[in-house]
Design a protein around this motif. Sequence first.
Motif, mmCIF file in Angstrom:
data_model
loop_
_atom_site.group_PDB
_atom_site.id
_atom_site.type_symbol
_atom_site.label_atom_id
_atom_site.label_comp_id
_atom_site.label_asym_id
_atom_site.label_seq_id
_atom_site.Cartn_x
_atom_site.Cartn_y
_atom_site.Cartn_z
ATOM 1 N N LEU A 145 0.828 -1.198 0.000
ATOM 2 C CA LEU A 145 0.000 0.000 0.000
ATOM 3 C C LEU A 145 0.864 1.249 0.000
ATOM 4 O O LEU A 145 1.878 1.310 0.700
ATOM 5 C CB LEU A 145 -0.896 0.029 1.245
ATOM 6 N N ASN A 146 0.447 2.224 -0.775
ATOM 7 C CA ASN A 146 1.080 3.534 -0.734
ATOM 8 C C ASN A 146 0.124 4.471 0.001
ATOM 9 O O ASN A 146 -0.904 4.879 -0.529
ATOM 10 C CB ASN A 146 1.359 4.056 -2.142
ATOM 11 N N LEU A 147 0.441 4.775 1.251
ATOM 12 C CA LEU A 147 -0.393 5.668 2.043
ATOM 13 C C LEU A 147 -0.141 7.101 1.610
ATOM 14 O O LEU A 147 0.972 7.615 1.766
ATOM 15 C CB LEU A 147 -0.090 5.492 3.534
ATOM 16 N N GLU A 148 -1.165 7.737 1.085
ATOM 17 C CA GLU A 148 -1.006 9.068 0.492
ATOM 18 C C GLU A 148 -1.247 10.174 1.527
ATOM 19 O O GLU A 148 -1.757 9.935 2.626
ATOM 20 C CB GLU A 148 -1.989 9.233 -0.672
ATOM 21 N N TYR A 149 -0.920 11.389 1.138
ATOM 22 C CA TYR A 149 -1.203 12.548 1.981
ATOM 23 C C TYR A 149 -2.704 12.814 2.032
ATOM 24 O O TYR A 149 -3.447 12.495 1.103
ATOM 25 C CB TYR A 149 -0.476 13.789 1.446
ATOM 26 N N LEU A 150 -3.131 13.413 3.111
ATOM 27 C CA LEU A 150 -4.537 13.745 3.318
ATOM 28 C C LEU A 150 -4.957 14.885 2.394
ATOM 29 O O LEU A 150 -4.265 15.894 2.280
ATOM 30 C CB LEU A 150 -4.750 14.147 4.779
ATOM 31 N N SER A 151 -6.110 14.725 1.770
ATOM 32 C CA SER A 151 -6.647 15.780 0.913
ATOM 33 C C SER A 151 -8.156 15.627 0.808
ATOM 34 O O SER A 151 -8.682 14.505 0.835
ATOM 35 C CB SER A 151 -6.022 15.724 -0.483
ATOM 36 N N ASP B 100 -11.668 16.528 -4.862
ATOM 37 C CA ASP B 100 -12.685 15.626 -5.423
ATOM 38 C C ASP B 100 -12.090 14.359 -6.024
ATOM 39 O O ASP B 100 -12.695 13.279 -5.942
ATOM 40 C CB ASP B 100 -13.500 16.374 -6.489
ATOM 41 N N TRP B 101 -10.917 14.454 -6.631
ATOM 42 C CA TRP B 101 -10.357 13.312 -7.341
ATOM 43 C C TRP B 101 -9.891 12.198 -6.410
ATOM 44 O O TRP B 101 -9.676 11.057 -6.848
ATOM 45 C CB TRP B 101 -9.191 13.739 -8.229
ATOM 46 N N VAL B 102 -9.761 12.486 -5.130
ATOM 47 C CA VAL B 102 -9.237 11.499 -4.179
ATOM 48 C C VAL B 102 -10.125 10.257 -4.131
ATOM 49 O O VAL B 102 -9.631 9.118 -4.114
ATOM 50 C CB VAL B 102 -9.093 12.134 -2.779
ATOM 51 N N GLU B 103 -11.448 10.458 -4.109
ATOM 52 C CA GLU B 103 -12.346 9.306 -4.025
ATOM 53 C C GLU B 103 -12.152 8.353 -5.206
ATOM 54 O O GLU B 103 -12.207 7.129 -5.045
ATOM 55 C CB GLU B 103 -13.797 9.775 -3.981
ATOM 56 N N GLY B 104 -11.912 8.902 -6.394
ATOM 57 C CA GLY B 104 -11.740 8.061 -7.568
ATOM 58 C C GLY B 104 -10.428 7.304 -7.594
ATOM 59 O O GLY B 104 -10.316 6.260 -8.256
ATOM 60 N N CYS B 105 -9.426 7.797 -6.887
ATOM 61 C CA CYS B 105 -8.104 7.153 -6.876
ATOM 62 C C CYS B 105 -7.898 6.236 -5.676
ATOM 63 O O CYS B 105 -6.983 5.406 -5.685
ATOM 64 C CB CYS B 105 -7.010 8.218 -6.887
ATOM 65 N N HIS B 106 -8.724 6.382 -4.654
ATOM 66 C CA HIS B 106 -8.569 5.566 -3.452
ATOM 67 C C HIS B 106 -8.794 4.088 -3.776
ATOM 68 O O HIS B 106 -9.818 3.708 -4.351
ATOM 69 C CB HIS B 106 -9.565 6.017 -2.391
ATOM 70 N N LEU C 229 -7.047 2.265 -5.894
ATOM 71 C CA LEU C 229 -6.633 1.863 -7.240
ATOM 72 C C LEU C 229 -5.263 1.188 -7.205
ATOM 73 O O LEU C 229 -4.355 1.654 -6.524
ATOM 74 C CB LEU C 229 -6.576 3.066 -8.172
ATOM 75 N N PRO C 230 -5.084 0.100 -7.963
ATOM 76 C CA PRO C 230 -3.777 -0.568 -8.022
ATOM 77 C C PRO C 230 -2.864 0.094 -9.039
ATOM 78 O O PRO C 230 -3.321 0.701 -10.008
ATOM 79 C CB PRO C 230 -4.138 -1.993 -8.455
ATOM 80 N N SER C 231 -1.579 -0.041 -8.802
ATOM 81 C CA SER C 231 -0.572 0.467 -9.724
ATOM 82 C C SER C 231 0.397 -0.666 -10.030
ATOM 83 O O SER C 231 1.275 -0.990 -9.223
ATOM 84 C CB SER C 231 0.174 1.648 -9.095
ATOM 85 N N PRO C 232 0.272 -1.322 -11.210
ATOM 86 C CA PRO C 232 1.183 -2.418 -11.556
ATOM 87 C C PRO C 232 2.623 -1.928 -11.649
ATOM 88 O O PRO C 232 2.901 -0.869 -12.204
ATOM 89 C CB PRO C 232 0.668 -2.887 -12.920
ATOM 90 N N GLN C 233 3.548 -2.725 -11.104
ATOM 91 C CA GLN C 233 4.969 -2.389 -11.105
ATOM 92 C C GLN C 233 5.703 -3.216 -12.162
ATOM 93 O O GLN C 233 5.233 -4.288 -12.562
ATOM 94 C CB GLN C 233 5.564 -2.642 -9.723
ATOM 95 N N PRO C 234 6.861 -2.762 -12.620
ATOM 96 C CA PRO C 234 7.590 -3.484 -13.674
ATOM 97 C C PRO C 234 7.947 -4.923 -13.299
ATOM 98 O O PRO C 234 8.078 -5.778 -14.182
ATOM 99 C CB PRO C 234 8.855 -2.631 -13.863
ATOM 100 N N ASN C 235 8.118 -5.197 -12.007
ATOM 101 C CA ASN C 235 8.518 -6.546 -11.588
ATOM 102 C C ASN C 235 7.325 -7.467 -11.356
ATOM 103 O O ASN C 235 7.475 -8.561 -10.806
ATOM 104 C CB ASN C 235 9.361 -6.477 -10.312
ATOM 105 N N GLY C 236 6.127 -7.030 -11.734
ATOM 106 C CA GLY C 236 4.946 -7.866 -11.576
ATOM 107 C C GLY C 236 4.165 -7.610 -10.300
ATOM 108 O O GLY C 236 3.040 -8.098 -10.163
ATOM 109 N N LEU C 237 4.728 -6.866 -9.357
ATOM 110 C CA LEU C 237 4.020 -6.533 -8.131
ATOM 111 C C LEU C 237 2.957 -5.468 -8.416
ATOM 112 O O LEU C 237 2.995 -4.790 -9.440
ATOM 113 C CB LEU C 237 4.995 -6.017 -7.072
ATOM 114 N N PHE D 261 -2.972 2.421 -4.069
ATOM 115 C CA PHE D 261 -3.040 3.754 -3.483
ATOM 116 C C PHE D 261 -4.123 3.793 -2.407
ATOM 117 O O PHE D 261 -5.272 3.403 -2.668
ATOM 118 C CB PHE D 261 -3.336 4.798 -4.557
ATOM 119 N N PHE D 262 -3.749 4.276 -1.232
ATOM 120 C CA PHE D 262 -4.698 4.351 -0.121
ATOM 121 C C PHE D 262 -4.723 5.790 0.389
ATOM 122 O O PHE D 262 -3.709 6.327 0.846
ATOM 123 C CB PHE D 262 -4.279 3.401 1.005
ATOM 124 N N PHE D 263 -5.895 6.418 0.288
ATOM 125 C CA PHE D 263 -6.028 7.843 0.605
ATOM 126 C C PHE D 263 -6.826 8.053 1.888
ATOM 127 O O PHE D 263 -7.997 7.656 1.953
ATOM 128 C CB PHE D 263 -6.737 8.586 -0.526
#
Length: 376
Positions: free
Chosen positions: A109-115, A118-124, A126-134, A138-140
């Motif tokens: 999990l990537n714990l993000e800064y508090l905000s 409006d866009w925060v709800e849509g990104c909370h 969401l996965p972010s695929p990494q080059p190594n397959g992991l 994103f956690f807001f």
Amino acid sequence: MKATWDIFCTVVDNYGDIGVTWRLARQLADEHALIVRLWVDDLHAFARLCPEADPQAARQYQQGVEVRHWPVDWPACETAEVVIGAFGCQLPAAYVEALAERSTPALWLNLEYLSAEDWVEGCHGLPSPQPNGLRKVFFFPGFTANTGGLLREGELLGKRAAFEQDAAARKAFLAGLGVKPAPEARLMSLFAYENAQLGHWLEALAADDQPTHLLVPEGRILADLHAWLGERLAVGEVRQRGALTLQVLPFVSQDDYDRILWCCDFNAVRGEDSFVRAQWAGRPLLWHIYVQEENAHWEKLEAFLKIYRQGLSDDAADALVALWRAWNMDRDMGEAWRGVLKHWPQLQTHARQWCLEQATRPDLATALVQFYRNWI
């Protein structure tokens, strides 16, 4: 078997990052009985918040949490089942490689800064695929049901209520800090970054009809305070200018800082950690948001004001917004402060109501634990 959690924190230039992660680590261990390691690259900053900590120890246990120094040369160690990188910090490359080699995947999990944007709800979430397959998720934190909520220990508001009802306990706590406000004085706290508007605000407080006792914890605002006074104040020293009494406080533990907020009638705070704690104090507050390039922080400020002002009369909301903009946009704080005083009772009621409303939602630690349970 209890799940293991690793939290990684890079201390940048203030205490917000370590403040949030230390509170989170403690709550996960205490209330959810999890095995938590907190990796910190600057133990001296950590020791300011946890005075009993050893800033030289590579490994120590504090309040149920294993606190580890995050060294330049990463040691070989087992990965955890849940891994939190706080505020976009980059995990050690060797640790990420070890995550990719796990037989059972870990939740990263990537714990993000508090905000409040409006866009925060849509990104909370969401996965972010990494080059190594992991995959990194994103956690807001946030103020709505579609975010991760705010840090709040289960007994926090109950402890605050008991403290508020115990006049002797409040008096003894303040006396322990050397604070003895006059009975008729408005007690206020000021924790902020450097701010050119401080002098105008202090002038307004000094000229007010009601006395103010202003508590200023050690921090970056002291240089501006000293410039206005024309002298330097040591910790514990008191000065009076007109109706204003100024007093510098020492840097205290997180629990004691909460009590300072609970004692005060108004709290000026900064960053993220003290901002959230001031909301749980249920008092009128002023937020000094962390400055970003091209004034990007103004959008975050306006987003919060948009939701926080709801429920106030138009005049009270306008006065509140004017004060926050003045403090963060270098406008006349004297005029803005006098405007707020006209709506003081309404702002007090509103601060309590906002606190109760936010407390109806799951807290951040509980939301993280539930997210992990749903994930597995």
